[in-house]
Enzyme design. Structure first.
Site, PDB file in Angstrom:
ATOM      1  N   CYS A 201      -4.359   5.696 -10.870  1.00  9.21           N
ATOM      2  CA  CYS A 201      -4.966   6.737 -10.210  1.00  9.21           C
ATOM      3  C   CYS A 201      -3.927   7.490  -9.308  1.00  9.21           C
ATOM      4  O   CYS A 201      -4.279   8.946  -9.673  1.00  9.21           O
ATOM      5  CB  CYS A 201      -5.887   6.117  -9.148  1.00  9.21           C
ATOM      6  SG  CYS A 201      -7.446   5.569  -9.669  1.00  9.21           S
TER       7      CYS A 201
ATOM      8  N   LYS B  47     -11.324  12.384  -2.575  1.00  9.46           N
ATOM      9  CA  LYS B  47     -10.696  11.103  -3.449  1.00  9.46           C
ATOM     10  C   LYS B  47      -9.557  11.447  -3.993  1.00  9.46           C
ATOM     11  O   LYS B  47      -8.448  10.753  -3.704  1.00  9.46           O
ATOM     12  CB  LYS B  47     -11.851  10.985  -4.451  1.00  9.46           C
ATOM     13  CG  LYS B  47     -11.150   9.820  -5.629  1.00  9.46           C
ATOM     14  CD  LYS B  47     -11.054   8.708  -4.956  1.00  9.46           C
ATOM     15  CE  LYS B  47     -10.487   7.677  -5.881  1.00  9.46           C
ATOM     16  NZ  LYS B  47     -10.469   6.502  -6.030  1.00  9.46           N
TER      17      LYS B  47
ATOM     18  N   GLU C 202     -14.997   5.936  -5.929  1.00 15.00           N
ATOM     19  CA  GLU C 202     -14.788   4.638  -5.325  1.00 15.00           C
ATOM     20  C   GLU C 202     -13.228   4.615  -4.714  1.00 15.00           C
ATOM     21  O   GLU C 202     -12.278   5.139  -5.145  1.00 15.00           O
ATOM     22  CB  GLU C 202     -14.671   3.674  -6.570  1.00 15.00           C
ATOM     23  CG  GLU C 202     -14.614   2.368  -6.305  1.00 15.00           C
ATOM     24  CD  GLU C 202     -15.184   1.779  -5.240  1.00 15.00           C
ATOM     25  OE1 GLU C 202     -16.564   1.870  -5.132  1.00 15.00           O
ATOM     26  OE2 GLU C 202     -14.637   1.591  -4.086  1.00 15.00           O
TER      27      GLU C 202
HETATM   28  C1  UDX Z   1      -5.339   3.187  -5.473  1.00 13.09           C
HETATM   29  C2  UDX Z   1      -5.686   3.319  -3.980  1.00 13.09           C
HETATM   30  O1  UDX Z   1      -5.305   2.506  -3.092  1.00 13.09           O
HETATM   31  C3  UDX Z   1      -7.476   3.339  -4.003  1.00 13.09           C
HETATM   32  O2  UDX Z   1      -8.086   3.712  -2.803  1.00 13.09           O
HETATM   33  C4  UDX Z   1      -8.176   4.114  -5.533  1.00 13.09           C
HETATM   34  O3  UDX Z   1      -9.335   3.943  -5.386  1.00 13.09           O
HETATM   35  C5  UDX Z   1      -7.098   3.680  -6.344  1.00 13.09           C
HETATM   36  O4  UDX Z   1      -5.701   4.008  -6.632  1.00 13.09           O
HETATM   37  P1  UDX Z   1      -4.560   0.733  -6.606  1.00 13.09           P
HETATM   38  O5  UDX Z   1      -3.770   2.080  -7.509  1.00 13.09           O
HETATM   39  O6  UDX Z   1      -5.449  -0.097  -7.302  1.00 13.09           O
HETATM   40  O7  UDX Z   1      -5.503   1.875  -5.587  1.00 13.09           O
HETATM   41  O8  UDX Z   1      -3.414   0.066  -5.757  1.00 13.09           O
HETATM   42  P2  UDX Z   1      -2.575   0.405  -4.458  1.00 13.09           P
HETATM   43  O9  UDX Z   1      -2.654  -0.972  -3.624  1.00 13.09           O
HETATM   44  O10 UDX Z   1      -2.940   1.754  -3.721  1.00 13.09           O
HETATM   45  O11 UDX Z   1      -1.133   0.336  -4.957  1.00 13.09           O
HETATM   46  C6  UDX Z   1      -0.944   1.745  -5.841  1.00 13.09           C
HETATM   47  C7  UDX Z   1       0.764   1.514  -5.993  1.00 13.09           C
HETATM   48  O12 UDX Z   1       1.471   1.574  -5.169  1.00 13.09           O
HETATM   49  C8  UDX Z   1       1.166   0.014  -6.600  1.00 13.09           C
HETATM   50  O13 UDX Z   1       1.961   0.318  -7.747  1.00 13.09           O
HETATM   51  C9  UDX Z   1       1.693  -0.409  -5.460  1.00 13.09           C
HETATM   52  O14 UDX Z   1       2.866  -1.415  -5.713  1.00 13.09           O
HETATM   53  C10 UDX Z   1       2.370   0.760  -4.799  1.00 13.09           C
HETATM   54  N1  UDX Z   1       2.592   0.469  -3.478  1.00 13.09           N
HETATM   55  C11 UDX Z   1       1.647   0.270  -2.456  1.00 13.09           C
HETATM   56  C12 UDX Z   1       4.055   0.414  -2.848  1.00 13.09           C
HETATM   57  O15 UDX Z   1       4.829   0.700  -3.629  1.00 13.09           O
HETATM   58  N2  UDX Z   1       4.209   0.591  -1.442  1.00 13.09           N
HETATM   59  C13 UDX Z   1       3.059   0.128  -0.669  1.00 13.09           C
HETATM   60  O16 UDX Z   1       3.315   0.208   0.591  1.00 13.09           O
HETATM   61  C14 UDX Z   1       1.877   0.187  -1.224  1.00 13.09           C
END
Ligand code: UDX
Ligand code: ADP
Length: 473
Positions: A284, A228, A173
């Protein structure tokens, strides 16, 4: 085999299983979807009369659940029956990093995957397709297959013995929390890895109910599992890259927002995932990189292991660096200072706090003697208590390490010496800063680690402002 999938079971009603099955059931009204979990309380919450009390906050999720729950989407603890009924089973359980034993702190703990596979082996009837949905280390499917293939044949009415058969495929996913429903309804791609063409076709048929064929990628099992991990490692690497640049901006006077926009307009780089932050969190990124590092070391690829490990090093450095800057701005001591933390979830639009940068930064500030007032629009006091491993306490001049939870933002900032913005909730963008600053104890500070407020917004107000990656005084 030409039968259609009519009955699906998903083992694990968490952040992945819950929303994924809600959208699948919404898009496939002819399929019955049973989401099961060991956790009795979690299932109770999924079945709450008041749909706003379901255990996972995700924009759009409550609406789907209220529309189709108990029609073709069911939540229960009845694992045995649901497995028996199912033609296809998604395994969507937690796979946290191991804390002890071989591979501790790097490899994933597969005990929940293993126990789900054993449940499937025991209760399944006839032919069952098993789909790995959880993020798993490469070659986990092998473990699942081994367990399933050692299952005993089932005995119907004590007469005829029937052979149980299984085929295992992977379909990781890619949803991002806070955006899960949009991601699930309109994914960039879905991935299916495996060898058994019939099972792959059946899963494709399900996805094709709402996802265009060209977005469904079929690979071998190991490519799917590795893709993944790699996708998450690349995304995390982008954040560590931009966060390392944020520190250079602060030293040189460059502005991180301008640098992100400038590099992001190169179509080869692209504009997404270039926001500097207090560090990535979530269940993740760290876990998947650690898995990759473990895999590299296992195969003797030490330089590759170090390369990926540094992505995590930068992430930890960013959190420590921000904590240190806050202390430095108060001339090296924040003992007894009242600091309001805005945001505890690891990103906006979720109540998930796993690996949130707020946890480490809060702990650092508490260790330095600050009195924290923590606010978050969605995270409960109970969750924060769990994450900080200490109960909230009433401010007391004799106690050093203390924090309280405050739902009312105006109370949270009253006489505060500083505000630290840690999560980019929209709610924090539109606050009445003039009023907030008026109630703070002078000289006061705002530390913005998410680039949420501009210098102009605070112009003419009596406040010191530090914004990540901006070198502003
Ligand atoms: C991530 C992946 O995006 C997703 O495809 C996978 O299935 C699970 O892991 P998620 O952890 O839910 O998803 O959120 P994501 O939007 O990726 O953000 C992860 C972290 O990165 C957050 O703490 C967010 O604040 C941070 N982040 C994200 C940044 O610091 N800067 C950015 O530009 C984007
Ligand atoms: P994720 O973010 O991967 O969805 P969560 O921790 O939110 O992870 O959810 C995983 C869920 O899987 C938990 O609710 C847990 O109780 C459930 N679970 C773990 N092992 C089993 C099992 N063997 N049978 C049923 N449910 C399980």
């Amino acid at each position: 085999m030409t039968y259609m999938i009519e009955n699906i079971c998903c083992i694990g009603a968490g952040y992945v299983g819950g929303p994924t099955m809600a959208v699948l059931a919404e898009k496939c009204p002819n399929i019955k979807v049973n989401v099961v979990d060991l956790d009795i309380n979690r299932i109770k919450l999924w079945n709450s009369k008041n749909v706003n009390e379901i255990p996972i906050f995700e924009p759009g999720l409550a609406e789907i659940v209220s529309k189709i729950r108990d029609k073709n989407l069911f939540f229960s603890n009845n694992i045995e029956e649901s497995i028996k009924e199912a033609d296809l089973i998604f395994i969507s359980v937690n796979t946290p990093t191991k804390i002890k034993g071989l591979g501790a702190n790097y490899a994933s703990d597969l005990k929940w995957i293993e126990s789900s596979a054993r449940q499937v082996a025991k209760f399944a009837i006839g032919h069952t397709i098993v789909v790995e949905k959880s993020t798993v280390p490469v070659r986990t499917a092998e473990l699942i297959k081994t367990i399933l293939n050692s299952s005993e044949d089932f005995n119907l009415n004590n007469k005829n013995k029937y052979k149980k058969t299984f085929s295992v495929i992977s379909s990781p996913e890619f949803l991002a929390e806070g955006n899960a429903i949009k991601d699930l309804r309109n994914p960039d791609r879905v991935l299916i890895g495996g060898e058994d063409k019939d099972s792959i076709d059946k899963l494709c048929n399900i996805y094709e109910n709402w996802i265009p064929k060209e977005k469904i990628l079929v690979t071998n099992l190991w490519s799917s599992e590795l893709s993944k991990l790699t996708a998450n490692a690349f995304l995390a690497q982008r954040i560590s890259s931009i966060n390392s640049i944020s520190a250079i901006c602060e030293k040189t006077g460059a502005e991180i927002g301008e640098v992100s926009a400038a590099i992001g307009s190169d179509s080869r780089i692209g504009p997404k995932f270039l926001s500097s932050s207090p560090g990535f969190g979530g269940s993740c990124f760290k876990k998947d990189i650690l898995n990759l590092v473990y895999l590299c070391r296992y195969y003797g690829l030490d330089v590759a292991a170090e390369y990926w490990e540094n992505v995590i090093r930068i992430n930890n450095w960013q959190k420590d660096r921000i904590s240190k800057i806050i202390v430095d701005k108060f001339f090296g001591t924040i003992t007894g200072k009242k600091i309001a933390l805005f945001g505890f979830s690891f990103k906006a639009n979720t109540n998930d706090t796993r690996e949130s940068a707020s946890i480490d930064i809060a702990n650092n500030l508490i260790d330095n003697g600050a009195k924290l007032v923590i606010h978050d629009p969605r995270v409960s006091q109970k969750q924060i208590e769990f994450d900080l491993k200490q109960s909230p306490s009433i401010f007391d001049q004799f106690q050093e390490s203390i924090w309280v939870y405050e739902e009312d933002i105006m109370k949270a900032v009253k006489l505060a010496d500083a505000i630290v913005i840690l999560t980019e909730w929209d709610y924090y963008r539109n606050l009445n800063w003039k009023l907030i600053i008026k109630g703070m104890r002078k000289p006061s500070w705002i530390f913005d680690t998410r680039g949420l407020i501009s210098k102009e917004t605070l112009k003419d107000l009596e406040i010191n402002f530090w914004s990540l990656g901006n070198g502003c005084k």
